[in-house]
Scaffold this motif. Structure first.
Motif, mmCIF file in Angstrom:
data_model
loop_
_atom_site.group_PDB
_atom_site.id
_atom_site.type_symbol
_atom_site.label_atom_id
_atom_site.label_comp_id
_atom_site.label_asym_id
_atom_site.label_seq_id
_atom_site.Cartn_x
_atom_site.Cartn_y
_atom_site.Cartn_z
ATOM 1 N N ARG A 8 -30.618 -63.389 47.996
ATOM 2 C CA ARG A 8 -30.842 -64.222 46.531
ATOM 3 C C ARG A 8 -32.323 -64.694 46.557
ATOM 4 N NH1 ARG A 8 -28.048 -70.090 46.182
ATOM 5 N NH2 ARG A 8 -29.544 -69.992 44.406
ATOM 6 N N GLY A 9 -32.717 -64.924 45.386
ATOM 7 C CA GLY A 9 -34.180 -65.438 45.118
ATOM 8 C C GLY A 9 -34.138 -66.759 44.998
ATOM 9 N N TYR A 37 -41.360 -67.088 44.195
ATOM 10 C CA TYR A 37 -39.952 -66.751 44.425
ATOM 11 C C TYR A 37 -39.913 -65.804 45.809
ATOM 12 C CZ TYR A 37 -37.564 -68.648 40.462
ATOM 13 O OH TYR A 37 -36.867 -69.238 39.347
ATOM 14 N N ARG A 39 -36.994 -63.434 48.158
ATOM 15 C CA ARG A 39 -35.690 -62.935 48.494
ATOM 16 C C ARG A 39 -35.326 -63.394 49.813
ATOM 17 N NH1 ARG A 39 -34.428 -57.838 46.110
ATOM 18 N NH2 ARG A 39 -36.508 -57.213 46.316
ATOM 19 N N LEU A 200 -37.670 -57.835 37.777
ATOM 20 C CA LEU A 200 -37.072 -58.821 38.630
ATOM 21 C C LEU A 200 -35.701 -58.003 39.307
ATOM 22 C CD1 LEU A 200 -37.338 -62.049 36.696
ATOM 23 C CD2 LEU A 200 -38.898 -61.423 38.744
ATOM 24 N N MET A 204 -31.603 -61.752 41.375
ATOM 25 C CA MET A 204 -31.905 -63.188 40.925
ATOM 26 C C MET A 204 -31.143 -63.581 39.724
ATOM 27 S SD MET A 204 -34.953 -63.909 41.821
ATOM 28 C CE MET A 204 -35.604 -64.954 40.886
ATOM 29 N N THR A 207 -29.733 -67.156 40.388
ATOM 30 C CA THR A 207 -30.622 -68.115 39.829
ATOM 31 C C THR A 207 -30.710 -68.344 38.578
ATOM 32 O OG1 THR A 207 -32.067 -67.427 41.719
ATOM 33 C CG2 THR A 207 -33.276 -68.559 39.635
#
Length: 226
Positions: A8-9, A37, A39, A200, A204, A207
Motif C-alpha cells: 500500500r502507499g 508517497y 509503497r 499511480l 493506492m 489510500t
C-alpha cells in the motif's frame, strides 16, 4: 494459519527538505512542506518494509493544497505567471474531476438523480468554466470513455498536478458511487484503472478509499449542521 500480506502507499514528510515558508499560491499564507508517497510491504495490514518511492510533492500546512515539485520553479516567476499557472492547473483539475465523476455515475447504466445533483453541485464551484465543463459532462454522459476521453483528461491533469491532488480528484469523483450505499467490484476496478491512468499504482486504491470515507464523513457532518 493464514498469512495476509500485500502493498500500500503511505504519505510521509521529507524531513531533510526545506519548508517553503508562506509560499502557498492558494491561500498565500501557508508553508509548503515536502511530502512523498512510498509503497510499503504490509503484513496483516501493517506496513513493515519500505519499498519504492511513488511520488514527491508539496502540501500546504494551512489549506492542504498540493502541488508537484515544479512549484519551486514556478514560485520564482512573476505573480502574473504564477496566476496563469494556477489558472491552467485549476482548469485541468476541473476537467478531470467532471469527466471521471460523470463516467463513474454512468458505469452501472443507472444514472441516478442523486448522482446528477452531485455533479451539478461540483460544476457550480467553477462558474468561470461552466461552458467547458458542461460540454465534457454531456459528452461523457452520452459516450462514456469513448476514444479514452476520460483517461485523456486524467493524463492531462497528471502532467501538472501532484499525486495527492490526483487522488483527491478520484476520491471526490467516487462520491457518486456511494449513492447506492456500496462500491461494486466493477466500480472498484474502474477506480484502479483511473489510478493507473494517473501514473499511480493500483495499490493506492486503499489510500483513495480512505480519502473517500473522510470526504463522505465530512459531507454528512456538514448536512447535519445545516
Amino acid at each position: 494459519m493464514f498469512i495476509i500480506f500485500g502493498t500500500r502507499g503511505l504519505k510521509h514528510t521529507v524531513k531533510d527538505s526545506p519548508v517553503l515558508t508562506n509560499s502557498c499560491p492558494s491561500c498565500a499564507k501557508g508553508n509548503l512542506v515536502n511530502k512523498l508517497y512510498r509503497r510499503w510491504f504490509t503484513l496483516f495490514f501493517i506496513p513493515t518494509i519500505p519499498l519504492d518511492e511513488i511520488d514527491r510533492f508539496y502540501e500546504c500546512d494551512r489549506c492542504s493544497s498540493a502541488y508537484n515539485e515544479s512549484i519551486k520553479t514556478i514560485l520564482q516567476q512573476s505573480q502574473s505567471e504564477i496566476n496563469e499557472t494556477q489558472k491552467q492547473a485549476n482548469l485541468k483539475f476541473a476537467k478531470a474531476l467532471i469527466a471521471s465523476m460523470t463516467h463513474m455515475a454512468i458505469i452501472d447504466n443507472d444514472f441516478a438523480p442523486e448522482e446528477e445533483r452531485e455533479i451539478m453541485d461540483v460544476m457550480s464551484k467553477f462558474p468561470e468554466l461552466k461552458s467547458e465543463l458542461t460540454e465534457i459532462y454531456e459528452n461523457v454522459k452520452v459516450y462514456g470513455n469513448k476514444n479514452n476521453q476520460v483517461f485523456n483528461y486524467l493524463n492531462e491533469a497528471r502532467s501538472q498536478l501532484s499525486s495527492e491532488t490526483l487522488i483527491n480528484i478520484l476520491a471526490q469523483a467516487a462520491v457518486v458511487l456511494l449513492a447506492d450505499g456500496s462500491i461494486e467490484k466493477e466500480e472498484e476496478n474502474l477506480m484502479k484503472e483511473y489510478l493507473i491512468a494517473c501514473g499511480l499504482p493500483k495499490e493506492m486504491y486503499k489510500t483513495l478509499i480512505e480519502k473517500l470515507k473522510l470526504k463522505d464523513m465530512a459531507k454528512l457532518k456538514e448536512e447535519q449542521l445545516n
